[in-house]
Design a protein around this motif. Structure first.
Motif, PDB file in Angstrom:
ATOM      1  N   VAL A   1       4.699 -16.571  32.123  1.00 35.08           N
ATOM      2  CA  VAL A   1       4.221 -17.666  31.267  1.00 35.08           C
ATOM      3  C   VAL A   1       4.043 -18.937  32.083  1.00 35.08           C
ATOM      4  O   VAL A   1       3.058 -19.673  31.910  1.00 35.08           O
TER       5      VAL A   1
ATOM      6  N   LYS B   1      -9.876 -20.427  24.245  1.00 32.88           N
ATOM      7  CA  LYS B   1      -8.897 -19.490  24.794  1.00 32.88           C
ATOM      8  C   LYS B   1      -7.508 -19.961  24.393  1.00 32.88           C
ATOM      9  O   LYS B   1      -7.331 -21.091  23.932  1.00 32.88           O
ATOM     10  N   SER B   2      -6.520 -19.085  24.567  1.00 34.78           N
ATOM     11  CA  SER B   2      -5.152 -19.454  24.209  1.00 34.78           C
ATOM     12  C   SER B   2      -4.167 -18.702  25.089  1.00 34.78           C
ATOM     13  O   SER B   2      -4.308 -17.499  25.329  1.00 34.78           O
ATOM     14  N   ILE B   3      -3.141 -19.414  25.543  1.00 39.95           N
ATOM     15  CA  ILE B   3      -2.065 -18.798  26.315  1.00 39.95           C
ATOM     16  C   ILE B   3      -1.114 -18.028  25.409  1.00 39.95           C
ATOM     17  O   ILE B   3      -0.367 -17.162  25.871  1.00 39.95           O
TER      18      ILE B   3
ATOM     19  N   MET C   1      -0.647 -14.300  25.419  1.00 40.34           N
ATOM     20  CA  MET C   1      -0.116 -13.688  26.634  1.00 40.34           C
ATOM     21  C   MET C   1       1.407 -13.733  26.720  1.00 40.34           C
ATOM     22  O   MET C   1       1.990 -13.170  27.649  1.00 40.34           O
TER      23      MET C   1
ATOM     24  N   THR D   1     -10.493 -11.609  28.844  1.00 43.39           N
ATOM     25  CA  THR D   1     -10.336 -12.769  29.723  1.00 43.39           C
ATOM     26  C   THR D   1     -11.644 -13.552  29.765  1.00 43.39           C
ATOM     27  O   THR D   1     -12.702 -12.961  29.989  1.00 43.39           O
TER      28      THR D   1
ATOM     29  N   PHE E   1       0.848 -18.674  34.005  1.00 40.00           N
ATOM     30  CA  PHE E   1      -0.294 -18.879  33.116  1.00 40.00           C
ATOM     31  C   PHE E   1      -0.504 -20.369  32.830  1.00 40.00           C
ATOM     32  O   PHE E   1      -1.636 -20.857  32.795  1.00 40.00           O
ATOM     33  N   MET E   2       0.605 -21.098  32.617  1.00 35.55           N
ATOM     34  CA  MET E   2       0.505 -22.534  32.350  1.00 35.55           C
ATOM     35  C   MET E   2      -0.060 -23.281  33.549  1.00 35.55           C
ATOM     36  O   MET E   2      -0.955 -24.120  33.422  1.00 35.55           O
TER      37      MET E   2
ATOM     38  N   ALA F   1      -4.465 -20.438  32.504  1.00 36.97           N
ATOM     39  CA  ALA F   1      -5.008 -19.167  32.031  1.00 36.97           C
ATOM     40  C   ALA F   1      -4.900 -19.053  30.516  1.00 36.97           C
ATOM     41  O   ALA F   1      -4.079 -19.711  29.870  1.00 36.97           O
ATOM     42  N   GLY F   2      -5.711 -18.204  29.955  1.00 31.16           N
ATOM     43  CA  GLY F   2      -5.703 -17.939  28.521  1.00 31.16           C
ATOM     44  C   GLY F   2      -6.639 -16.789  28.213  1.00 31.16           C
ATOM     45  O   GLY F   2      -7.495 -16.431  29.043  1.00 31.16           O
TER      46      GLY F   2
ATOM     47  N   VAL G   1      -5.033 -15.031  35.140  1.00 31.58           N
ATOM     48  CA  VAL G   1      -4.503 -13.926  34.336  1.00 31.58           C
ATOM     49  C   VAL G   1      -3.862 -12.869  35.229  1.00 31.58           C
ATOM     50  O   VAL G   1      -2.715 -12.448  35.004  1.00 31.58           O
TER      51      VAL G   1
ATOM     52  N   ASN H   1       2.234  -9.600  27.815  1.00 25.83           N
ATOM     53  CA  ASN H   1       2.087  -9.462  29.272  1.00 25.83           C
ATOM     54  C   ASN H   1       2.649  -8.115  29.741  1.00 25.83           C
ATOM     55  O   ASN H   1       3.840  -7.833  29.579  1.00 25.83           O
TER      56      ASN H   1
END
Length: 376
Positions: free
Chosen positions: A289, A219-221, A224, A315, A292-293, A297-298, A323, A228
């Motif tokens: 952001v 997964k990757s942030i 997003m 997701t 999410f960090m 989340a990602g 998310v 978003n």
């Protein structure tokens, strides 16, 4: 310019960057279905997915490392020189695929159109100079030679350079994450978005980096940061409640198009009409952001268009809370800041101050133009 970006006029720096974004979008957007297919397969069948399956998970690697770059190289070549350009673009992209250890999405955006342009130049040189009966021979051999030569050049030249740049950019992102500074990217991303550079940012920068990270970590942030839908939702809610009265009737429909349909461009004119609202967008984007960090989340693939439905579709298992929380907090922060900047509607004239025509029939486009003139 394309079906995905507004027509760009002018020759300045802004117009040039917008054209670049349009070209990037034109290469990526027609292939979004393939990206979504890869994302869904990843979310379902990898060992940590919803339905782990070792056999079907074998699709993930080849799709991201071969299929997606070749599709983009093919599309980029087709944009430059039709079907012949598409073929040589795909051939040349295979050179990048073989010569690199990271997904060559960005490299395909370069070598596909470049190879097609070289073929286009050759075709222009030999036009009307080929003896009758030899046209197919020359066409086929020229495409084969140029495509093959560019594929070799991709293995030893373009591929290693793009791979190095991708790894350096990835290291920079890792540094931001490690130092809890990733939310600061909103200071640059949000103003650039409302100048219609959203496609250039998403598909040209964060998309390739996110794909490389997702292939490694699942997964990757980065998917997003630009996409978003929360900040746009918060802004439109503020306009619906506290914006110029002539614009308020247009906000609910804009919310549906933006939040559910994923077409973020619909809220850009609202920000451009009152530029101070860019502060609300930056605050909301950074809050999202940051959330999410904190929650880890990602997403597993690019959510395109940037709809809440697309977000939920890509997701990973167990990641819905982070998310959704990031989207909600981004919308809430944007709404509060935008409402304050709009003065909570205190500066707007009373409802009965409007003429009967404005009260009963409001054209959203005319209202935006009228409000922009009043603001000026």
């Amino acid at each position: 310019m394309t079906s995905y970006t507004p027509f760009v006029q002018g020759q300045g720096f802004k117009a040039s960057v917008q054209r670049l974004g349009g070209h990037l979008a034109a290469m990526v957007m027609p292939n979004i279905g393939a990206f979504i297919a890869w994302g869904l397969i990843t979310a379902l069948f990898i060992p940590t997915g919803w339905i782990p399956n070792k056999t079907l998970a074998g699709l993930v690697g080849p799709m991201i490392s071969i299929l997606l770059p070749v599709l983009i190289g093919y599309t980029g070549g087709r944009l430059v020189h039709g079907q012949r350009g598409a073929v040589v673009g795909a051939v040349a992209t295979m050179g990048l695929v073989v010569g690199a250890d990271v997904p060559m999405i960005l490299g395909a955006m370069i070598i596909g159109p470049l190879t097609a342009y070289v073929l286009k130049l050759f075709d222009g040189l030999v036009a009307y100079k080929i003896r009758p009966g030899f046209e197919m021979l020359v066409d086929n051999f020229s495409a084969g030679i140029i495509g093959g030569a560019m594929a070799v050049g991709g293995v030893f030249g373009i591929g290693p350079v793009v791979e190095w740049l991708t790894k350096q950019a990835g290291s920079g992102v890792d540094w931001l994450v490690d130092n809890d500074l990733l939310p600061l990217t909103s200071v640059l991303v949000e103003p650039a978005k409302v100048l219609f550079l959203n496609n250039a940012i998403n598909h040209g920068v964060f998309g390739p980096l996110g794909i490389a990270e997702a292939a490694d970590k699942g997964k990757s942030i980065l998917f997003m940061i630009e996409s978003n839908p929360g900040p746009g939702l918060g802004l439109l809610l503020a306009f619906m409640l506290f914006g110029p009265r002539a614009l308020r009737p247009s906000a609910p429909a804009a919310i549906i198009v933006q939040f559910l349909g994923g077409i973020h461009e619909i809220y850009f004119p609202y920000v451009l009409m009152k530029p101070k609202l860019i502060l609300a967008m930056i605050c909301g984007g950074a809050a999202g952001v940051g959330t999410f960090m904190i929650t880890g989340a990602g997403l597993v693939a690019t959510p395109s268009p940037g709809s809440i439905f697309a977000y939920l579709a890509v997701t990973p298992k167990g990641g819905y809370v982070g998310v959704i929380l990031g989207v909600v907090i981004a919308a809430a922060v944007t709404f509060v800041v935008a409402s304050a900047l709009l003065g909570f509607g205190r500066g707007e004239p009373a409802e009965d101050a409007l003429g009967p025509d404005e009260e009963t029939t409001v054209n959203p486009d005319e209202a935006i133009n009228k409000s922009a003139k009043l603001e000026a």
